[in-house]
Design a protein around this motif. Sequence first.
Motif, short mmCIF file in Angstrom:
data_model
loop_
_atom_site.label_atom_id
_atom_site.label_comp_id
_atom_site.label_asym_id
_atom_site.label_seq_id
_atom_site.Cartn_x
_atom_site.Cartn_y
_atom_site.Cartn_z
N PRO A 23 0.89 -0.68 0.14
CA PRO A 23 -0.01 -0.46 -0.18
C PRO A 23 0.61 1.16 -0.35
O PRO A 23 1.90 1.66 0.07
N ASP A 24 -0.20 2.65 -0.49
CA ASP A 24 1.32 3.91 -0.01
C ASP A 24 1.45 4.12 1.20
O ASP A 24 2.70 4.58 1.14
N THR A 57 -7.28 -7.83 3.57
CA THR A 57 -7.44 -6.99 4.73
C THR A 57 -6.75 -6.60 5.42
O THR A 57 -7.17 -5.70 6.55
N LEU A 58 -5.45 -6.56 5.01
CA LEU A 58 -4.74 -6.56 6.36
C LEU A 58 -3.83 -5.00 5.85
O LEU A 58 -2.89 -4.67 7.02
N ASP A 59 -3.38 -4.12 4.58
CA ASP A 59 -3.34 -2.79 4.57
C ASP A 59 -1.81 -3.19 4.63
O ASP A 59 -0.91 -2.50 6.17
N ALA A 60 -0.84 -4.01 4.38
CA ALA A 60 0.01 -4.27 4.94
C ALA A 60 1.07 -4.68 3.78
O ALA A 60 0.40 -5.05 2.37
N HIS A 103 10.81 -0.35 3.55
CA HIS A 103 10.05 0.07 3.56
C HIS A 103 9.88 0.35 5.28
O HIS A 103 8.31 1.08 5.91
N GLY A 104 10.70 0.37 5.82
CA GLY A 104 10.84 0.55 7.24
C GLY A 104 9.63 -0.38 8.56
O GLY A 104 9.01 0.52 9.36
N LEU A 105 10.11 -1.56 8.13
CA LEU A 105 9.53 -2.43 8.71
C LEU A 105 10.35 -3.51 10.04
O LEU A 105 11.41 -3.24 9.50
N SER A 106 9.70 -3.64 11.04
CA SER A 106 10.07 -4.46 12.32
C SER A 106 10.01 -5.73 12.22
O SER A 106 10.65 -6.15 13.40
N GLY A 107 9.21 -6.92 11.38
CA GLY A 107 9.50 -8.12 11.43
C GLY A 107 9.27 -8.70 10.26
O GLY A 107 7.79 -7.98 9.57
N THR A 108 8.82 -9.52 10.69
CA THR A 108 8.08 -10.68 9.06
C THR A 108 6.75 -11.73 9.42
O THR A 108 7.84 -12.71 11.12
N SER A 315 10.96 9.15 10.11
CA SER A 315 11.39 8.38 8.93
C SER A 315 10.24 6.55 8.79
O SER A 315 10.57 5.78 8.15
N LEU A 316 9.92 6.20 10.71
CA LEU A 316 8.87 5.42 10.46
C LEU A 316 7.99 5.39 9.58
O LEU A 316 7.74 6.39 10.13
N ARG A 317 7.63 3.78 9.26
CA ARG A 317 7.37 4.12 8.06
C ARG A 317 4.76 3.86 9.21
O ARG A 317 4.62 4.43 9.10
N SER A 318 5.34 3.59 10.20
CA SER A 318 4.15 3.29 10.93
C SER A 318 4.90 4.11 12.44
O SER A 318 5.70 3.75 12.96
N PHE A 319 3.67 4.93 12.88
CA PHE A 319 3.92 5.20 14.13
C PHE A 319 3.87 4.35 15.60
O PHE A 319 3.72 4.79 16.17
N ASP A 320 3.15 3.40 14.89
CA ASP A 320 2.72 2.11 16.34
C ASP A 320 3.72 0.91 15.98
O ASP A 320 3.41 0.03 16.57
#
Length: 338
Positions: A23-24, A57-60, A103-108, A315-320
């Motif tokens: 997603p964007d 449905t994940l928006d991921a 994409h600045g992701l923290s895990g898989t 710079s983190l893709r998600s604030f959560d």
Amino acid sequence: MSSEQGRFRHSEGYRLDYLVDVPDRPASPYLHVFCHGLSRIESQVPPVFARRAWARTLDAACLFLSDPIHRLTPDSACGWYLLGEDEFLPQVHALQAELLHRHGLSGTVWHGLSSGGYAAIKYLVRSGRDGLAFVVSPHNDPAVLPQWEQEARPWSGLPSMAAPRPTVDLLADWGAGGARHRLHALVSELDSYYALEHLRPIMRAFDGDDRARAVLLRNGRGHGFIADADYGSQLRTALDDWERGAVGPVEVELSAPLARFTGNLRRFTVEGGALPQVLNGIRTRFPDLARHVFDSSGRPLPFVNLYVDDADVRSLRSFDTVLPSGTRMLIMSAVAGG
């Protein structure tokens, strides 16, 4: 939404197809990897990009993998990602690392159903990275299955066809090197063979380890049939469990000008968790500091620089994003007054 379709090639001429959907602005802080399972739909074979309905449905950021054996046997319903494993497995892990960084992701999260569940666990363990295996009726030893005799053994003599290792053997490397691994396995109510002969030995290998959970779905269904609602609710539970296992103290350091709002305390710890929880812990402990660092929504003020393990929080893709135990946070302010 951006989509990228590609392939890895093996020196023996085999091919592993993959698809990346992003997603964007992904809402999930994780990369979700889908290994196929029970793929009998002609349009999916080959290539096999199964379970895209669950992913929508994940928006991921999602990566879909196809097993190379389906290029040789399009009528197969199974595959264990053994053909060309020697070259394909490191290529998939390299793509995983690239997507996490890009994409600045923290895990898989590794998803897999049936034979795909076997592959998901294998790819998680051998990645050496933090990850969750979210699997449905995973195989333990593929070689004891009728499907193995019908759909894999005829091809076992091909060059670079790896021998199947039971999942319980793969688990010897579970959490190696400090990687934060977790298993969440589902089995449908009428899927007794896989529950008893495959999932049970996997769970026994964990011997009560709280990094693994098995759930019997009272859904009146058999092997491979999971309702979308069950899949979604169980995934949320699995992610909650995994994130709680990451919670621990976060070390916070302040620049010298900000220390006057904490009684000259420049270093302290707060309880870890998702980034908003960590920042709320700082606000609760030091309300005077909070007035000079955070806005009314709890985010850093424009003149405040906040770093998480050297990465600017903006710079983190998600604030959560979840901050695991041992994370270091640095808060600096160009203007400390107000």
